[in-house]
Design a protein around this motif. Structure first.
Motif, short mmCIF file in Angstrom:
data_model
loop_
_atom_site.label_atom_id
_atom_site.label_comp_id
_atom_site.label_asym_id
_atom_site.label_seq_id
_atom_site.Cartn_x
_atom_site.Cartn_y
_atom_site.Cartn_z
N LYS A 185 0.83 -1.27 -0.10
CA LYS A 185 0.22 0.14 0.01
C LYS A 185 0.65 1.35 -0.11
CE LYS A 185 -0.65 0.56 5.06
NZ LYS A 185 -1.29 0.38 6.16
N ALA A 186 0.28 2.37 -0.36
CA ALA A 186 0.81 3.61 -0.43
C ALA A 186 1.09 4.39 1.09
CB ALA A 186 0.25 4.70 -1.25
N VAL A 187 2.24 4.72 1.36
CA VAL A 187 2.37 5.57 2.67
C VAL A 187 3.05 6.79 2.35
CG1 VAL A 187 3.56 5.28 4.74
CG2 VAL A 187 2.56 3.47 3.96
N THR B 34 5.84 2.87 -1.61
CA THR B 34 4.78 1.83 -1.53
C THR B 34 5.47 1.09 -0.32
OG1 THR B 34 4.23 1.98 -3.84
CG2 THR B 34 3.92 -0.21 -2.75
N ILE B 35 4.74 0.36 0.42
CA ILE B 35 5.35 -0.53 1.72
C ILE B 35 4.64 -1.78 1.34
CG2 ILE B 35 5.40 -0.58 4.03
CD1 ILE B 35 6.72 1.83 2.99
N ASN C 104 15.01 1.40 -2.79
CA ASN C 104 14.32 0.27 -2.02
C ASN C 104 15.03 -0.27 -0.93
OD1 ASN C 104 15.67 -1.30 -3.93
ND2 ASN C 104 14.41 -3.29 -3.27
N GLY C 105 14.38 -0.75 0.32
CA GLY C 105 15.01 -1.33 1.46
C GLY C 105 14.22 -2.15 2.22
N VAL C 106 14.46 -2.65 3.30
CA VAL C 106 14.01 -3.57 4.14
C VAL C 106 14.01 -3.50 5.53
CG1 VAL C 106 15.62 -5.37 3.74
CG2 VAL C 106 13.38 -6.10 4.54
N GLY C 107 13.18 -3.38 6.54
CA GLY C 107 13.44 -3.28 7.74
C GLY C 107 12.57 -4.52 8.69
N ALA D 99 8.40 -8.32 8.62
CA ALA D 99 9.25 -7.76 7.59
C ALA D 99 8.46 -6.71 6.82
CB ALA D 99 9.86 -8.83 6.79
N ILE D 100 9.05 -5.54 6.73
CA ILE D 100 8.61 -4.50 5.99
C ILE D 100 9.41 -3.90 4.80
CG2 ILE D 100 7.51 -2.41 5.81
CD1 ILE D 100 7.14 -2.70 9.05
#
Length: 242
Positions: free
Chosen positions: A25-27, A35-36, A171-174, A182-183
């Motif tokens: 979804k958009a944040v 986009t998340i 782009n990345g990840v947390g 995971a995001i």
């Protein structure tokens, strides 16, 4: 790619959205749209992809989507790679280490220390700087190395300026919830490293986050009718139904 300096991307609608809800979804953050894609690892499996059954890189997200089918809820590029589309650093798939950890120094974002590793073990994911990962002697199911770290123990990477001159689609990840969630994030327009790091720290609440790449950053998310085109890619990361 290693230096993340190639041509931009364009969205390419590929198929109608399926009936199931999209994890993406958009944040909004600091006036920018991202986009998340959020994954509960108790419900879906996060994994990495590189070589197909023919021994060649998947190269594109659309090819991966065709090969995996509707079980793939989303995917994006998953770490930096060399001219042969091979991972620059650690790459583990189904518990098999296909490339070892890199502790080398060098140019480009990958070597902006500390860099780090995104890994999955069972129903938990983690993001750790490379030195910590090695100390913990983790034996992951899946892992990919990239750099730099964006957020380290709740603090922005010390070498990332508040808002530097470089602006890229990134782009990345947390991770959060003790690794149960995971995001993944991708910017919709070019943004600075600082803005992207603050997205994970302040908006998404991730104590640790890792940069995956810039410029080549792309997303496959059939639930929102999105399949970005890109240059040939190396490692990919995505979520599949258990």
């Amino acid at each position: 790619m290693l230096l993340g300096d190639v041509a931009g991307l364009a969205p390419l609608p590929a198929r109608a959205a399926p009936a199931t809800a999209s994890p993406c979804k958009a944040v909004q953050s600091e006036g920018e749209t991202f986009t998340i894609c959020t994954v509960d690892l108790r419900r879906e499996r996060v994994r990495v992809f590189w070589l197909g059954t023919d021994g060649l890189p998947y190269s594109s997200l659309s090819t991966l989507g065709e090969k995996i089918g509707p079980k793939l809820s989303f995917a994006m590029n998953g770490g930096m790679y060399d001219k042969g589309q091979a991972p620059v650093g650690l790459y583990v798939e189904e518990g098999r280490e296909m490339k070892g950890v890199s502790t080398a120094n060098g140019p480009g974002n990958f070597h902006l220390k500390p860099n780090g590793i995104f890994y999955v073990k069972g129903e938990r994911a983690g993001v750790a700087d490379t030195a910590r990962y090695l100390r913990q002697k983790i034996k992951p199911d899946f892992a990919t190395q990239s750099g730099p770290m964006l957020v380290i123990d709740g603090k922005i990477h010390p070498k990332i300026s508040t808002d530097g001159p470089s602006q890229k689609i990134r782009n990345g990840v947390g991770v959060r919830d003790d690794g149960r969630t995971a995001i993944f994030a991708i910017s919709e327009r070019p943004v600075t490293f600082g803005s992207f790091a603050r997205l994970f720290k302040d908006t998404l609440g991730c104590a640790n986050a890792l940069f995956l790449d810039g410029s080549v950053s792309s997303l496959y998310a059939p639930g929102i009718n999105r399949s970005d085109i890109s240059p040939p890619l190396g490692p990919l990361v995505g979520a599949v139904a258990k």
